[in-house]
Design an enzyme around this catalytic site. Structure first.
Site, PDB file in Angstrom:
ATOM      1  N   THR A 390      28.698  12.017 -26.557  1.00  0.00           N
ATOM      2  CA  THR A 390      29.433  12.553 -27.696  1.00  0.00           C
ATOM      3  C   THR A 390      28.535  12.498 -28.922  1.00  0.00           C
ATOM      4  O   THR A 390      27.647  11.662 -28.995  1.00  0.00           O
ATOM      5  CB  THR A 390      30.698  11.708 -27.950  1.00  0.00           C
ATOM      6  OG1 THR A 390      31.498  11.687 -26.778  1.00  0.00           O
ATOM      7  CG2 THR A 390      31.522  12.254 -29.106  1.00  0.00           C
ATOM      8  N   GLY A 473      32.573   6.837 -25.685  1.00  0.00           N
ATOM      9  CA  GLY A 473      33.586   6.581 -24.675  1.00  0.00           C
ATOM     10  C   GLY A 473      34.686   5.655 -25.165  1.00  0.00           C
ATOM     11  O   GLY A 473      35.207   5.791 -26.272  1.00  0.00           O
TER      12      GLY A 473
END
Length: 583
Positions: A390, A473
């Site tokens: 991400t 995460g």
């Protein structure tokens, strides 16, 4: 007294006084340094008056800054930075993935939020999915399968943000990334390491992964120049033809053909029907600060639940990294994450109890479960996901607009399935559906899966105060809480709050598991390796299982707005390649 003797005495006195002053100054400087060093600060904050960008790739941050200096606003800069990140850090994000954003719009004096996450294929039923998994001898949706691909929502998110708030033409916003895609960009150290690991894992995928993302079949070394002319062409088409070329035009048709050829289920219809959603944020107050999250089908609600529980304790009196404060934060995480595992999902398919989950009354009920011993068995109070790929970015402009934006492929470079000629990999976010029919997050056609990615925004006295994101995460809610507690309770500045030692609690129940599962063994707490061993022993004495090292502790970016001085103050993750830049 002779004149010469007086001169000598004056000289000696001057030297003596200077020495005393220097010693006093050095003691003050040393004390200041020690105070900062106590919290492991790596560098000073970045301060600028006219605009700021912070993200995990230096060149991408500079792309966003370039857009600001050309007259673009924070929304333009966020889109430009995200486009550059998709090119330069494909190990964490890209236009094959989804997006969430919260922004402050200065002119309207309002906070806005967008859920730009995609949905599962309309043509894949639960029964067909289960049959496919049985034939593959899989008990969950594998991230390496086209079954894990949902509609990429990021591009629609860009255009929704731009149509409502943008100022520069989209072609101008994407132009820097087109240039870098065609002419090349050097790969920095941390990204190069992740890129090489992903390349080894994904090299056997069908499609154009090798041609798009490797140099002779391998990932780039630090400093090597990478190019992606196919992605540059996709960006050029988006700038010229708009979002419909992706969802109703040439690119959608290419994806449909690729999926049919290789056994995937996404179709042109799925892209044609996709829309982002403008939503109201979920929020709570924490010691006078108003903390906002997306909620819905991502885990931002856990941040609010944890803060509500912690508000009942005087953490500042306990002290930073005290065993007592750490114990309470870990316990709050355990309690919030069991609700996360049961309820956080697409609200279009379920009537979900979000208002109850973030209420102060519910926090008091959950807080009552905490004692001086570590909880082992934890369930939801209303009858994992490890280190994902991400990126987070944040921007601010001279008018006062501020954007908190997060975007992801989920696992690293996603599935690794690349449609020839497009330049991007599909996300595998569909892996995060549960297969339990009783679970709110169970797979259904046209449904948005659970997401780990969460942008944060904090208001103070009705004014925008702080944007933050901590990618990584399941760590993300823990990261948000640690940053905010460091700043609000322990008085740290933006960079100091980021650089301080972090903790990670793992093994809570996940939203992919069965409805009846719950935490049974207390889980595991990990600390970065600089933690004081005495703190570890104190936590173990309380019943925590603790290990030092290992784990993934996220990547932070943040911008604070100092209204009194009229400046922005930025911090960037010292554990990664990026930077905060301003002008």
């Amino acid at each position: 007294m002779p004149m010469q003797a007086m001169r000598t005495l004056f000289l000696i006195s001057s030297v003596f006084l200077t020495l005393i002053f220097l010693l006093m100054f050095n003691e003050t400087a040393d004390a200041q340094f020690d105070r900062l060093n106590e919290h492991f600060i790596t560098r000073s904050e970045v301060v600028a008056a006219n605009g700021m960008v912070a993200t995990s790739h230096p060149l991408a941050a500079q792309v966003g800054l370039q857009i600001l200096m050309q007259g673009g606003n924070a929304i333009d800069a966020a889109i430009a930075t995200n486009a550059a990140m998709g090119l330069m850090e494909p190990t964490g994000n890209g236009i094959g993935g989804d997006l969430f954003a919260i922004l402050w719009h200065e002119e309207s004096q309002q906070l806005y939020a967008i859920n730009a996450s995609g949905r599962s294929p309309l043509g894949l039923s639960y029964e067909q999915l289960m049959a496919e998994l049985e034939a593959m001898e899989e008990t969950r949706i594998p991230p390496s399968s086209l079954l894990s691909v949902s509609v990429p929502g990021a591009i629609d998110g860009w255009f929704e943000l731009h149509e409502r708030f943008g100022s520069l033409p989209m072609a101008d916003i994407l132009a820097p990334s087109v240039h870098y895609a065609e002419n090349g960009f050097p790969v920095p150290e941390v990204i190069a390491d992740a890129w090489r690991r992903s390349a080894r894992i994904l090299a056997n995928r069908v499609g154009a992964f090798i041609e798009t993302f490797t140099i002779d079949g391998r990932g780039p070394e630090k400093g090597e120049i990478m190019r992606n002319p196919d992605l540059g062409n996709t960006y050029r088409l988006l700038g010229e033809q708009g979002r419909d070329v992706f969802y109703r035009g040439e690119i959608a048709r290419k994806i449909d053909a690729f999926m049919r050829e290789h056994g995937g289920y996404l179709r042109f219809e799925d892209f044609d029907q996709h829309r982002s959603e403008w939503i109201e944020t979920l929020s709570t107050t924490y010691r006078g600060y108003e903390v906002h999250q997306i909620g819905q089908n991502n885990q931002g609600t856990a941040v609010l639940q944890m803060l509500n529980i912690l508000e009942g304790y005087d953490l500042s009196e306990m002290g930073f990294n005290s065993p007592e404060a750490l114990h309470l934060m870990i316990e709050a995480k355990k309690l919030a994450f069991e609700d996360r595992a049961k309820f956080y999902s697409d609200p279009d398919f379920n009537d979900l109890p979000f208002e109850r989950l973030i209420s102060k009354e519910y926090a008091a009920e959950r807080r009552a479960l905490i004692s001086d011993r570590a909880l082992e068995r934890v369930t939801s109070g209303i009858e994992g996901l490890r280190d994902g790929g991400t990126i987070f970015l944040t921007t601010a402009d001279r008018e006062g607009n501020m954007v908190s934006l997060i975007q992801s492929n989920f696992r690293g470079m996603g599935t690794g399935f690349v449609v020839p000629g497009t330049g991007f990999s599909f996300q595998n976010r569909g892996e995060l559906f549960s297969l339990d029919p009783a679970h709110p997050n169970v797979y259904e056609p046209g449904k948005r899966p659970f997401h780990t990615i969460i942008p944060g925004f904090v208001m103070k006295d009705g004014k925008p105060w702080f944007t933050l994101g901590v990618m990584g995460g399941e760590f993300q809610p823990m990261g948000h809480v640690q940053i905010l507690v460091n700043m609000i309770d322990f008085g740290m500045n933006v960079q100091e709050a980021s650089d301080a030692i972090r903790w990670l609690h793992t093994n809570s129940t996940e939203p992919t598991e069965a409805w009846g599962d719950y935490l049974k063994d207390g889980g595991l707490v990990r600390f970065e390796s600089d933690i004081d061993p005495a703190i570890v022993e104190a936590l173990r004495a309380m019943g925590h299982k603790v290990e030092i090292g290992g784990g993934f502790y996220g990547r932070f970016q943040g911008i604070l707005r100092n209204h009194e001085l009229g400046v922005y103050v930025g911090g960037s993750e010292s554990r990664a390649d990026g930077q905060a830049v301003g002008y």
